[in-house]
Design a protein around this motif. Structure first.
Motif, mmCIF file in Angstrom:
data_model
loop_
_atom_site.group_PDB
_atom_site.id
_atom_site.type_symbol
_atom_site.label_atom_id
_atom_site.label_comp_id
_atom_site.label_asym_id
_atom_site.label_seq_id
_atom_site.Cartn_x
_atom_site.Cartn_y
_atom_site.Cartn_z
ATOM 1 N N GLN A 47 41.959 42.939 51.902
ATOM 2 C CA GLN A 47 42.625 42.915 50.603
ATOM 3 C C GLN A 47 41.575 43.162 49.517
ATOM 4 O O GLN A 47 40.453 42.677 49.620
ATOM 5 N N ALA A 48 41.940 43.914 48.491
ATOM 6 C CA ALA A 48 41.029 44.167 47.372
ATOM 7 C C ALA A 48 41.712 43.764 46.069
ATOM 8 O O ALA A 48 42.901 44.048 45.868
ATOM 9 N N LEU A 49 40.969 43.104 45.203
ATOM 10 C CA LEU A 49 41.486 42.661 43.905
ATOM 11 C C LEU A 49 41.525 43.863 42.952
ATOM 12 O O LEU A 49 40.480 44.383 42.556
ATOM 13 N N THR A 79 45.474 38.876 39.121
ATOM 14 C CA THR A 79 45.410 38.315 40.477
ATOM 15 C C THR A 79 45.979 39.224 41.561
ATOM 16 O O THR A 79 46.063 38.824 42.726
ATOM 17 N N SER A 81 46.266 41.702 44.485
ATOM 18 C CA SER A 81 45.450 42.269 45.555
ATOM 19 C C SER A 81 46.247 43.339 46.277
ATOM 20 O O SER A 81 47.465 43.202 46.464
ATOM 21 N N GLU A 86 38.000 47.286 49.492
ATOM 22 C CA GLU A 86 37.568 47.495 48.108
ATOM 23 C C GLU A 86 37.019 48.906 47.923
ATOM 24 O O GLU A 86 37.285 49.565 46.914
#
Length: 197
Positions: A47-49, A79, A81, A86
């Protein structure tokens, strides 16, 4: 012709050779990335923010934003994701935003808007600009091809959108485009929402 008269030509030739070498180096790096993309398909646990990645890309592109006097508007929840690495998310955001700035209309400052929203079972990322635009029907099949470029007056390798499409499709998503010549372009990227997201 006296040797002194050739000095300017030599300096110019060296400059052109350096630029060609740099373009070649960038192309090799991008081809290496393409090769990695084709080998690594699923990273479903990653998961990437989104907001953090967008801010990093914005800072990287700040010189181009200032040079073109662009207005860059970002509407992304802090917030959120997205289900990819990333590095891959950064590549998607960077290519879409940098293209929006590079392919600007000569008669106006770029106005670029990046937005995020949820739609059904998708995370949706949209990049909209007021740039050169193009006829979508005319470039169908060419737009996301490797080494394909629609506007040749801007430097580039023609790999960026190919990589974006590969990354998005490898994550189970899709990318759509709408454009009008002389008015601008909108890229809309759909990433699947995983059950845990």
């Amino acid at each position: 012709m006296p040797p002194a008269a050739l000095v300017g030509d030599v300096a110019e030739m060296l400059h052109l050779m350096e630029r060609a070498t740099e373009r070649f180096r960038r192309t090799i790096e991008q081809l290496t990335d393409v090769s990695r993309l084709q080998q690594a398909h699923a990273q479903t646990d990653t998961q990437a923010l989104l907001a953090a990645v967008v801010e990093e890309v914005r800072l990287d592109l700040l010189p181009l934003v200032q040079q073109t006097q662009a207005q860059l508007t970002v509407d992304v929840p802090a917030t959120t994701s997205l289900p990819l690495s990333e590095k891959n998310l950064r590549s998607v955001v960077y290519n879409l935003l940098s293209n929006a700035l590079k392919y600007r209309h000569p008669d106006r400052a770029p106005a670029v808007r990046l937005t995020y929203f949820r739609q059904d079972q998708h995370h949706v990322l949209r990049v909209q600009d007021n740039g050169l635009g193009f006829d979508v029907a005319e470039v169908k099949g060419k737009l996301f091809g490797m080494f394909q470029r629609l506007h040749t007056h801007v430097e580039g390798s023609g790999i960026g959108l190919y990589m974006v499409k590969k990354i998005v499709e490898n994550s189970g998503g899709r990318i759509d485009v709408q454009s009008q010549p002389g008015e601008g372009t909108t890229f809309t990227v759909y990433f699947p929402v995983h059950p845990t997201a």
